[in-house]
Write a protein that holds these residues in place. Structure first.
Motif, mmCIF file in Angstrom:
data_model
loop_
_atom_site.group_PDB
_atom_site.id
_atom_site.type_symbol
_atom_site.label_atom_id
_atom_site.label_comp_id
_atom_site.label_asym_id
_atom_site.label_seq_id
_atom_site.Cartn_x
_atom_site.Cartn_y
_atom_site.Cartn_z
ATOM 1 N N THR A 48 115.798 27.932 109.540
ATOM 2 C CA THR A 48 115.295 28.925 108.581
ATOM 3 C C THR A 48 115.936 30.287 108.837
ATOM 4 O OG1 THR A 48 113.182 27.774 108.383
ATOM 5 C CG2 THR A 48 113.221 30.080 107.724
ATOM 6 N N ALA A 49 116.087 30.634 110.100
ATOM 7 C CA ALA A 49 116.710 31.922 110.441
ATOM 8 C C ALA A 49 118.162 31.972 109.964
ATOM 9 C CB ALA A 49 116.643 32.158 111.941
ATOM 10 N N VAL A 50 118.894 30.870 110.142
ATOM 11 C CA VAL A 50 120.293 30.826 109.690
ATOM 12 C C VAL A 50 120.348 30.886 108.157
ATOM 13 C CG1 VAL A 50 122.454 29.526 109.712
ATOM 14 C CG2 VAL A 50 120.966 29.477 111.714
ATOM 15 N N THR A 51 119.487 30.133 107.508
ATOM 16 C CA THR A 51 119.481 30.081 106.041
ATOM 17 C C THR A 51 119.221 31.468 105.453
ATOM 18 O OG1 THR A 51 118.665 27.800 106.140
ATOM 19 C CG2 THR A 51 118.443 28.939 104.038
ATOM 20 N N LYS A 52 118.251 32.164 106.019
ATOM 21 C CA LYS A 52 117.967 33.532 105.540
ATOM 22 C C LYS A 52 119.152 34.457 105.799
ATOM 23 C CE LYS A 52 112.908 33.505 105.979
ATOM 24 N NZ LYS A 52 111.759 33.975 106.808
ATOM 25 N N ALA A 53 119.803 34.278 106.947
ATOM 26 C CA ALA A 53 120.919 35.161 107.316
ATOM 27 C C ALA A 53 122.104 35.019 106.359
ATOM 28 C CB ALA A 53 121.361 34.875 108.748
ATOM 29 N N VAL A 54 122.315 33.804 105.805
ATOM 30 C CA VAL A 54 123.436 33.623 104.869
ATOM 31 C C VAL A 54 123.051 34.042 103.450
ATOM 32 C CG1 VAL A 54 124.451 31.753 106.239
ATOM 33 C CG2 VAL A 54 122.918 31.184 104.323
ATOM 34 N N GLY A 55 121.794 34.453 103.267
ATOM 35 C CA GLY A 55 121.377 34.972 101.971
ATOM 36 C C GLY A 55 120.691 33.970 101.070
ATOM 37 N N ALA A 56 120.172 32.896 101.647
ATOM 38 C CA ALA A 56 119.461 31.893 100.861
ATOM 39 C C ALA A 56 117.978 31.931 101.217
ATOM 40 C CB ALA A 56 120.034 30.504 101.128
ATOM 41 N N PRO A 57 117.107 31.604 100.260
ATOM 42 C CA PRO A 57 115.674 31.618 100.562
ATOM 43 C C PRO A 57 115.284 30.469 101.491
ATOM 44 C CG PRO A 57 116.056 30.813 98.318
ATOM 45 C CD PRO A 57 117.386 31.252 98.853
ATOM 46 N N ALA A 58 114.330 30.720 102.386
ATOM 47 C CA ALA A 58 113.904 29.680 103.328
ATOM 48 C C ALA A 58 112.539 30.029 103.890
ATOM 49 C CB ALA A 58 114.909 29.550 104.465
ATOM 50 N N ASP A 59 111.743 29.005 104.159
ATOM 51 C CA ASP A 59 110.418 29.194 104.737
ATOM 52 C C ASP A 59 110.105 27.988 105.621
ATOM 53 O OD1 ASP A 59 107.692 30.150 105.076
ATOM 54 O OD2 ASP A 59 107.153 28.480 103.775
ATOM 55 N N PRO A 60 109.843 28.216 106.928
ATOM 56 C CA PRO A 60 109.637 27.079 107.833
ATOM 57 C C PRO A 60 108.410 26.236 107.479
ATOM 58 C CG PRO A 60 109.187 29.172 108.947
ATOM 59 C CD PRO A 60 109.805 29.502 107.635
ATOM 60 N N GLN A 61 107.355 26.865 106.937
ATOM 61 C CA GLN A 61 106.145 26.106 106.592
ATOM 62 C C GLN A 61 106.398 25.175 105.399
ATOM 63 O OE1 GLN A 61 104.728 26.947 109.751
ATOM 64 N NE2 GLN A 61 103.263 25.881 108.449
ATOM 65 N N THR A 62 107.179 25.655 104.435
ATOM 66 C CA THR A 62 107.535 24.807 103.286
ATOM 67 C C THR A 62 108.383 23.623 103.749
ATOM 68 O OG1 THR A 62 107.528 26.758 101.867
ATOM 69 C CG2 THR A 62 108.605 24.793 100.997
ATOM 70 N N LEU A 63 109.335 23.902 104.659
ATOM 71 C CA LEU A 63 110.171 22.830 105.211
ATOM 72 C C LEU A 63 109.323 21.815 105.968
ATOM 73 C CD1 LEU A 63 113.498 24.164 106.821
ATOM 74 C CD2 LEU A 63 113.235 22.317 105.161
ATOM 75 N N LEU A 64 108.401 22.320 106.796
ATOM 76 C CA LEU A 64 107.552 21.426 107.572
ATOM 77 C C LEU A 64 106.707 20.550 106.655
ATOM 78 C CD1 LEU A 64 106.488 20.488 110.313
ATOM 79 C CD2 LEU A 64 104.784 22.330 110.192
ATOM 80 N N ALA A 65 106.204 21.123 105.578
ATOM 81 C CA ALA A 65 105.412 20.340 104.621
ATOM 82 C C ALA A 65 106.250 19.209 104.030
ATOM 83 C CB ALA A 65 104.887 21.251 103.515
ATOM 84 N N SER A 66 107.537 19.468 103.794
ATOM 85 C CA SER A 66 108.434 18.412 103.278
ATOM 86 C C SER A 66 108.561 17.285 104.301
ATOM 87 C CB SER A 66 109.816 18.986 102.975
ATOM 88 O OG SER A 66 109.734 19.979 101.986
ATOM 89 N N PHE A 67 108.719 17.652 105.566
ATOM 90 C CA PHE A 67 108.853 16.635 106.613
ATOM 91 C C PHE A 67 107.563 15.835 106.794
ATOM 92 C CE2 PHE A 67 112.705 18.879 107.765
ATOM 93 C CZ PHE A 67 113.516 17.843 108.194
ATOM 94 N N ASP A 68 106.439 16.482 106.615
ATOM 95 C CA ASP A 68 105.159 15.788 106.788
ATOM 96 C C ASP A 68 104.841 14.856 105.621
ATOM 97 O OD1 ASP A 68 104.511 16.699 109.317
ATOM 98 O OD2 ASP A 68 103.463 18.480 108.590
ATOM 99 N N ARG A 69 105.513 15.072 104.477
ATOM 100 C CA ARG A 69 105.237 14.264 103.278
ATOM 101 C C ARG A 69 106.025 12.965 103.240
ATOM 102 N NH1 ARG A 69 105.325 18.973 100.213
ATOM 103 N NH2 ARG A 69 107.497 18.603 99.703
ATOM 104 N N ILE A 70 107.244 12.955 103.789
ATOM 105 C CA ILE A 70 108.124 11.795 103.579
ATOM 106 C C ILE A 70 107.662 10.601 104.408
ATOM 107 C CG2 ILE A 70 110.124 13.184 102.907
ATOM 108 C CD1 ILE A 70 111.221 12.905 105.686
ATOM 109 N N PRO A 71 107.953 9.384 103.951
ATOM 110 C CA PRO A 71 107.519 8.185 104.681
ATOM 111 C C PRO A 71 108.024 8.186 106.127
ATOM 112 C CG PRO A 71 108.363 7.590 102.518
ATOM 113 C CD PRO A 71 108.648 9.048 102.705
ATOM 114 N N GLY A 72 107.156 7.809 107.054
ATOM 115 C CA GLY A 72 107.491 7.865 108.471
ATOM 116 C C GLY A 72 108.626 6.954 108.886
#
Length: 291
Positions: A220-244
């Motif tokens: 997330t820190a790298v993504t923000k630094a290159v000028g793209a939107p990013a949020d670690p909680q949104t990313l984590l929610a994606s990981f928690d949703r996908i089939p194990g």
């Protein structure tokens, strides 16, 4: 480019992704030229592209195949793996792509500069795809996901409409950096952690959660630094949703003894982090261990 006029579209690397796209376009009435090795080209010219799809049904589409592109085309899909890209591009001479749309559907970032340098007269358009599709044999494609979703970062409305008519779900994005990093910020943690621990994402998020959280903070820190939107909680929610049980393609490559896209995925993140002065110790360690 009219939405009613059939296109001539080349597919460099008619594997799972390229074979599915080529099959759908050919079925919809477009001329499709698959550019591949001799064995695959011979099978495709003889038998066509056979697609067995959870979304589109089972069908066989007639295509032309060659080991090198020798004619002008309206568009080219580049669907080889990053590890095979440099050698594969020898099959597409720059002079045949004057003005063509070139859509790479590869993991990582570095291919964009490479393609723009090699094909200065073409319209190299950043693309990403979300799909589960596999080549089970030359010319035989198994599409197991109930979706095939493409994003393109360019104003190519008529081309996008042609792809939609063939059955693909296509969205146009204005910001190329945001689009590419939206994919990489999910893919890099997924590929690095599932491959490092040789397990599905379910085991990673339960048994190695602290490591997952550290990687998500860093990416997330790298993504923000290159000028793209990013949020670690949104990313984590994606990981928690996908089939194990989900595995990454990098993990499957390791299991099959194939070259991996470690540099295209993990290496790309580390190069961007260094350029932006962002510290990524967990990602750097994972890349070292997987190398």
């Amino acid at each position: 480019m009219s939405t009613t006029t059939p296109l001539t579209v080349a597919v460099l690397g008619p594997g799972g992704v390229g074979g599915l796209i080529g099959g759908l376009l050919a079925r919809d009435g477009h001329r499709v030229v698959c550019v591949a090795g001799e064995e695959t080209a011979a099978v495709l010219n003889r038998d066509g592209l056979h697609v067995d799809s959870a979304q589109f049904g089972e069908f066989t589409a007639r295509v032309t195949a060659a080991t090198e592109l020798r004619e002008p085309v309206d568009a080219v899909f580049v669907t080889v793996k990053a590890t095979a890209l440099t050698a594969a591009l020898d099959r597409i001479p720059p002079h045949v792509l004057d003005g063509a749309i070139v859509v790479p559907l590869l993991n990582g970032l570095d291919h964009m500069a490479l393609l723009r340098e090699r094909y200065p007269a073409a319209r190299v358009t950043a693309g990403t795809i979300r799909v589960e599709a596999t080549r089970t044999a030359p010319g035989r494609i198994e599409h197991t996901s109930p979706f095939a979703t493409i994003e393109l970062a360019a104003p190519v409305e008529e081309f996008a409409e042609q792809l939609r008519h063939a059955g693909l779900d296509v969205t146009l994005r204005e910001d190329e950096t945001a689009m590419l990093w939206s994919k990489l910020s999910f893919l890099a943690p997924f590929a690095l952690l599932t491959t490092r621990h040789a397990d599905g994402i379910g085991a990673v998020r339960s048994e190695h959660r602290a490591e997952l959280l550290a990687v998500l903070d860093e990416i997330t820190a790298v993504t923000k630094a290159v000028g793209a939107p990013a949020d670690p909680q949104t990313l984590l929610a994606s990981f928690d949703r996908i089939p194990g049980t989900m595995k990454s393609s990098m993990q499957r490559d390791v299991e099959a003894g194939r070259p991996t896209e470690l540099d295209a995925i993990g290496g790309a993140v580390l190069r961007a982090a260094e350029a932006q002065g962002v510290d990524t110790p967990t990602i750097a360690r994972l890349v070292r261990e997987l190398a």
